[in-house]
Enzyme design. Sequence first.
Site, PDB file in Angstrom:
ATOM      1  N   ALA A 103       0.859  -1.184   0.000  1.00 45.53           N
ATOM      2  CA  ALA A 103       0.000   0.000   0.000  1.00 45.53           C
ATOM      3  C   ALA A 103       0.895   1.234   0.000  1.00 45.53           C
ATOM      4  O   ALA A 103       2.069   1.149   0.361  1.00 45.53           O
ATOM      5  CB  ALA A 103      -0.882  -0.023   1.250  1.00 45.53           C
ATOM      6  N   GLY A 145       0.739  -5.165   0.867  1.00 47.42           N
ATOM      7  CA  GLY A 145      -0.378  -5.273  -0.063  1.00 47.42           C
ATOM      8  C   GLY A 145       0.056  -5.865  -1.405  1.00 47.42           C
ATOM      9  O   GLY A 145      -0.777  -6.389  -2.151  1.00 47.42           O
ATOM     10  N   GLU A 168      -0.184  -9.493  -0.833  1.00 44.84           N
ATOM     11  CA  GLU A 168      -1.619  -9.811  -0.732  1.00 44.84           C
ATOM     12  C   GLU A 168      -2.256  -9.846  -2.121  1.00 44.84           C
ATOM     13  O   GLU A 168      -3.084 -10.710  -2.418  1.00 44.84           O
ATOM     14  CB  GLU A 168      -2.305  -8.781   0.180  1.00 44.84           C
ATOM     15  CG  GLU A 168      -1.871  -8.954   1.637  1.00 44.84           C
ATOM     16  CD  GLU A 168      -2.335  -7.835   2.564  1.00 44.84           C
ATOM     17  OE1 GLU A 168      -2.707  -8.126   3.699  1.00 44.84           O
ATOM     18  OE2 GLU A 168      -2.316  -6.664   2.137  1.00 44.84           O
ATOM     19  N   GLU A 209       4.516  -5.330   7.338  1.00 49.19           N
ATOM     20  CA  GLU A 209       3.683  -4.291   7.970  1.00 49.19           C
ATOM     21  C   GLU A 209       4.043  -4.022   9.425  1.00 49.19           C
ATOM     22  O   GLU A 209       3.982  -2.877   9.876  1.00 49.19           O
ATOM     23  CB  GLU A 209       2.200  -4.665   7.866  1.00 49.19           C
ATOM     24  CG  GLU A 209       1.606  -4.524   6.469  1.00 49.19           C
ATOM     25  CD  GLU A 209       1.742  -5.785   5.641  1.00 49.19           C
ATOM     26  OE1 GLU A 209       2.576  -6.648   5.959  1.00 49.19           O
ATOM     27  OE2 GLU A 209       1.006  -5.906   4.640  1.00 49.19           O
TER      28      GLU A 209
HETATM   29  C1  3H9 Z   1       0.738  -2.388   3.386  1.00 50.78           C
HETATM   30  O1  3H9 Z   1       0.992  -2.798   2.289  1.00 50.78           O
HETATM   31  C2  3H9 Z   1      -0.544  -2.678   4.106  1.00 50.78           C
HETATM   32  C3  3H9 Z   1      -1.353  -3.708   3.418  1.00 50.78           C
HETATM   33  O2  3H9 Z   1      -1.521  -4.831   4.223  1.00 50.78           O
HETATM   34  C4  3H9 Z   1      -2.683  -3.180   2.912  1.00 50.78           C
HETATM   35  C5  3H9 Z   1      -3.494  -2.441   3.892  1.00 50.78           C
HETATM   36  C6  3H9 Z   1      -4.882  -2.004   3.411  1.00 50.78           C
HETATM   37  N1  3H9 Z   1       4.603   3.550  -0.187  1.00 50.78           N
HETATM   38  O3  3H9 Z   1      13.382   2.242   0.223  1.00 50.78           O
HETATM   39  P1  3H9 Z   1      13.746   2.980  -0.998  1.00 50.78           P
HETATM   40  C7  3H9 Z   1       9.293   5.090  -1.533  1.00 50.78           C
HETATM   41  S1  3H9 Z   1       1.843  -1.395   4.212  1.00 50.78           S
HETATM   42  C8  3H9 Z   1       5.037   4.770  -0.536  1.00 50.78           C
HETATM   43  O4  3H9 Z   1      14.690   4.114  -0.878  1.00 50.78           O
HETATM   44  P2  3H9 Z   1      14.946   0.586  -2.035  1.00 50.78           P
HETATM   45  C9  3H9 Z   1      10.374   5.531  -0.563  1.00 50.78           C
HETATM   46  O5  3H9 Z   1       9.870   6.429   0.396  1.00 50.78           O
HETATM   47  C10 3H9 Z   1       3.238  -1.301   3.147  1.00 50.78           C
HETATM   48  N2  3H9 Z   1       6.327   5.031  -0.844  1.00 50.78           N
HETATM   49  O6  3H9 Z   1      14.247   2.005  -2.145  1.00 50.78           O
HETATM   50  C11 3H9 Z   1      11.378   6.160  -1.497  1.00 50.78           C
HETATM   51  O7  3H9 Z   1      10.899   7.432  -1.832  1.00 50.78           O
HETATM   52  P3  3H9 Z   1      11.908   8.667  -2.063  1.00 50.78           P
HETATM   53  C12 3H9 Z   1       4.049  -2.536   3.208  1.00 50.78           C
HETATM   54  C13 3H9 Z   1       7.182   4.015  -0.787  1.00 50.78           C
HETATM   55  O8  3H9 Z   1      15.144   0.135  -3.424  1.00 50.78           O
HETATM   56  C14 3H9 Z   1      11.278   5.285  -2.748  1.00 50.78           C
HETATM   57  O9  3H9 Z   1      10.006   4.643  -2.671  1.00 50.78           O
HETATM   58  N3  3H9 Z   1       5.256  -2.375   2.420  1.00 50.78           N
HETATM   59  C15 3H9 Z   1       6.791   2.734  -0.422  1.00 50.78           C
HETATM   60  O10 3H9 Z   1      16.108   0.655  -1.117  1.00 50.78           O
HETATM   61  C16 3H9 Z   1      12.362   4.243  -2.828  1.00 50.78           C
HETATM   62  O11 3H9 Z   1      12.376   3.490  -1.626  1.00 50.78           O
HETATM   63  C17 3H9 Z   1       6.410  -1.963   2.931  1.00 50.78           C
HETATM   64  O12 3H9 Z   1       6.523  -1.736   4.114  1.00 50.78           O
HETATM   65  C18 3H9 Z   1       5.428   2.499  -0.119  1.00 50.78           C
HETATM   66  N4  3H9 Z   1       4.968   1.284   0.219  1.00 50.78           N
HETATM   67  O13 3H9 Z   1      13.868  -0.354  -1.347  1.00 50.78           O
HETATM   68  C19 3H9 Z   1       7.539  -1.810   1.962  1.00 50.78           C
HETATM   69  N5  3H9 Z   1       7.888   1.922  -0.432  1.00 50.78           N
HETATM   70  O14 3H9 Z   1      12.736   8.277  -3.250  1.00 50.78           O
HETATM   71  C20 3H9 Z   1       8.328  -0.573   2.245  1.00 50.78           C
HETATM   72  C21 3H9 Z   1       8.914   2.693  -0.822  1.00 50.78           C
HETATM   73  O15 3H9 Z   1      11.011   9.818  -2.286  1.00 50.78           O
HETATM   74  N6  3H9 Z   1       9.360  -0.336   1.248  1.00 50.78           N
HETATM   75  N7  3H9 Z   1       8.509   3.957  -1.040  1.00 50.78           N
HETATM   76  O16 3H9 Z   1      12.711   8.785  -0.807  1.00 50.78           O
HETATM   77  C22 3H9 Z   1      10.515  -0.996   1.254  1.00 50.78           C
HETATM   78  O17 3H9 Z   1      10.752  -1.916   2.008  1.00 50.78           O
HETATM   79  C23 3H9 Z   1      11.563  -0.515   0.277  1.00 50.78           C
HETATM   80  O18 3H9 Z   1      11.208   0.766  -0.121  1.00 50.78           O
HETATM   81  C24 3H9 Z   1      11.736  -1.407  -0.982  1.00 50.78           C
HETATM   82  C25 3H9 Z   1      12.665  -0.669  -1.978  1.00 50.78           C
HETATM   83  C26 3H9 Z   1      12.383  -2.717  -0.567  1.00 50.78           C
HETATM   84  C27 3H9 Z   1      10.419  -1.665  -1.659  1.00 50.78           C
END
Ligand code: 3H9
Length: 708
Positions: free
Chosen positions: A63, A106, A109, A129
Amino acid sequence: MSENVRLTREKEIAVVTIDNPPVNALGPGIPEAIQAAIESAAADADVRAIVVMGAGRTFIAGADIREFGKIVRGEKPGRTLLPFLAAIEACAKPVVMAIHGQAFGGGLETAMAGHYRVIAAGAQVGQPEVKLGIIPGASGTQRLPRLAGFAKAVEMCAFGEPIGAGEALAAGIVDRIVEGDLLAGAIAFAREIAGKEAPRTSRRESKLRDHDPAIFAAARAQAQKTKRGQAAPLAAIEAVENATRLSFEEGCAREAQLFRECLYSTQCKALIHAFFAERAVSKIPGIAADTPVREIRRAAVIGAGTMGGGTTLNYANAGIPVIVKETSQEALDRGLAIIRKNYAGSVKKGRLAQAAMDERMARITPQLSYAGFEDADIIAEAVFEGMALKKQVFAEIDAIAKPTCILASNTSYLDIDEIASATGRPEMVLGNHFFSPANVMRLLEIVRGKATSAEAIATCMALARKLKKVGVLAGNCRGFIGNRMLGPYLREAQFLVEEGASVAAVNQALYDFGMAMGPLAMSDLAGLDVGWRIRKEFRHLERPGVRQPLVADLLCEMGRFGQKTGRGWSQYDENRASSPDPETEALIEKTARAAGIERRDIDAAEIVDRCVLALINEGAKLLDEGIALRASDIDVVYLNGYAFPAWRGGPMFHADTLGLDRVLARLAEFEQRHGAEFWSPAPLLKRLAEGGKTFSSFDQEAAAAAGG
Ligand code: 3H9
């Protein structure tokens, strides 16, 4: 279709591509567009199966986290992804999810709502999450046990660690690993299954039969230990456990309820703050994103002691060949033996393959001379903390290093400009301050001297990422960000014991607050001699008549350096288990009485306030002085270098949570009782509190002013 979701055809296979950079998060409109594309493909008589994949670096990272804050603040309505996922599962034609990069939250999911999943060899799946203080909120806790069984589902939902493709296949989460071109592999797979009955995850029952209650009991015990103080892991376990007795629909409804409870918690707010804070650190005003970055191909480390050894491990782990230099064979052998023991420990625990250990050891060249230093791209100094010695070392390496080589000091307190003055290249000199144990703690403070070039800083920020650290830029002052704040924190811990609190009570109060260990336990672990040496270095700066902690020097004079000598603030047995040391307690009491300090009962709330507000007040001064760029940078320092509880968001976020007006009022109380010398509020804190603002609003205004 939509700007972010494309529908194309490969003969009888439809391909839905999600293209919502940077990470294909399920932001507003994206689920709707995916559903529309799938429905449109399903309605096409020529289509026999549908492949869904992500464009760019990943499948779907989950999400859109930015939306959560808006929902909680009431700026946006909350929304559920369940109808979207149900629509995918109900599709009359088989849907094959093709995963590369990450399918997280998500994203996983969504993948599990498809009928099949194929995955690229290097990809990961996870339900992270809980790291944001929430639980999977769109059927993850119900679909995962149906695919992978309860043990795996609990592990993934409650602890949040991702798993790789091989593990996902073995667990039954995915159906095939695709080597090579993912789309081609997914299309080939889709052709194989086209026309067959499509399995629906929500209707799978076989793995639900095995529900040993011990799985949940063990997970709860582990969560109490490793996620101490956090609500989300326990909620996630409850949600998964519900699948043992509730239908899929009932389980999803209860999951949604638990998700909402977590979403509106302060812990969630704090952890989301921490997520974005960590990503903000690399944005440095005045240093353009395209500043040239030098590649670090070879490194050299001076000193094989605790910090030098840890730094050497960091380079070797990141695949960078590294020379480590010592002044005597004995010190070199001792340092190498510790490095080897460290790796051997990881091999024994199954965290590292023997071959990988051999490879890493082979990258390390131990030696007594400067031979080969002329090829290094960075030289990291980690000798004893003393200005004269540091300057001598920097003059020596300046004479040998190539002009483009970065000269980094691991000093934790000393003046970077003075160190740089020993060289003819102050623009290449900066601090690279790792935190002990350097190979474990994620923080790297990058300390900017007045002449340090943008290129050297940008190179070290990139290097931090390569070393799997979080680099935070700090200005040059005594102790930089982390240790300068630690000063008042440890000072108050010591004043409190002088005023009547026991060592154990001080440690326990901060442990209960959520710190990994209490302040005096931390000092015992780090070694009391470290602070003693630093105090001697700075003794000339002490102002006469200003209260100083009295006991630490006395303990050191008695040879009580903490854990390493078995005695310090507490005493330690051979297994390093601590117990109160009656002699230390007696020494504290005698010393305090002799100094005329009034002794009284002090409760845990005062202990926490004295230590934590001292930390916050100093943090505010650092912000005002420009030593820290953002309040959130300070939080990143404390979360990653000092084990501040992540679910409190860091000291500055915690101050916002308390309310700056309340913080200010408590500081005023302390000022009245203990004097202005230590307790006069930082001007910035006062300004913000009086203006009804927060440290977060300060950061936002600063970012807006910088055009970011
Ligand atoms: C969820 O899904 C709940 C569900 O159950 C449904 C509920 C209804 N959203 O980390 P990076 C941005 S909760 C928005 O530097 P990497 C991040 O801020 C979610 N933005 O890159 C950054 O922005 P900026 C569960 C996001 O390659 C840019 O993307 N998911 C999101 O080192 C690059 O990110 C997570 O917790 C997001 N979901 O790593 C995953 N994710 O360039 C969280 C990233 O402006 N994300 N951004 O600074 C991660 O673990 C890492 O970002 C990922 C990439 C491994 C994906």
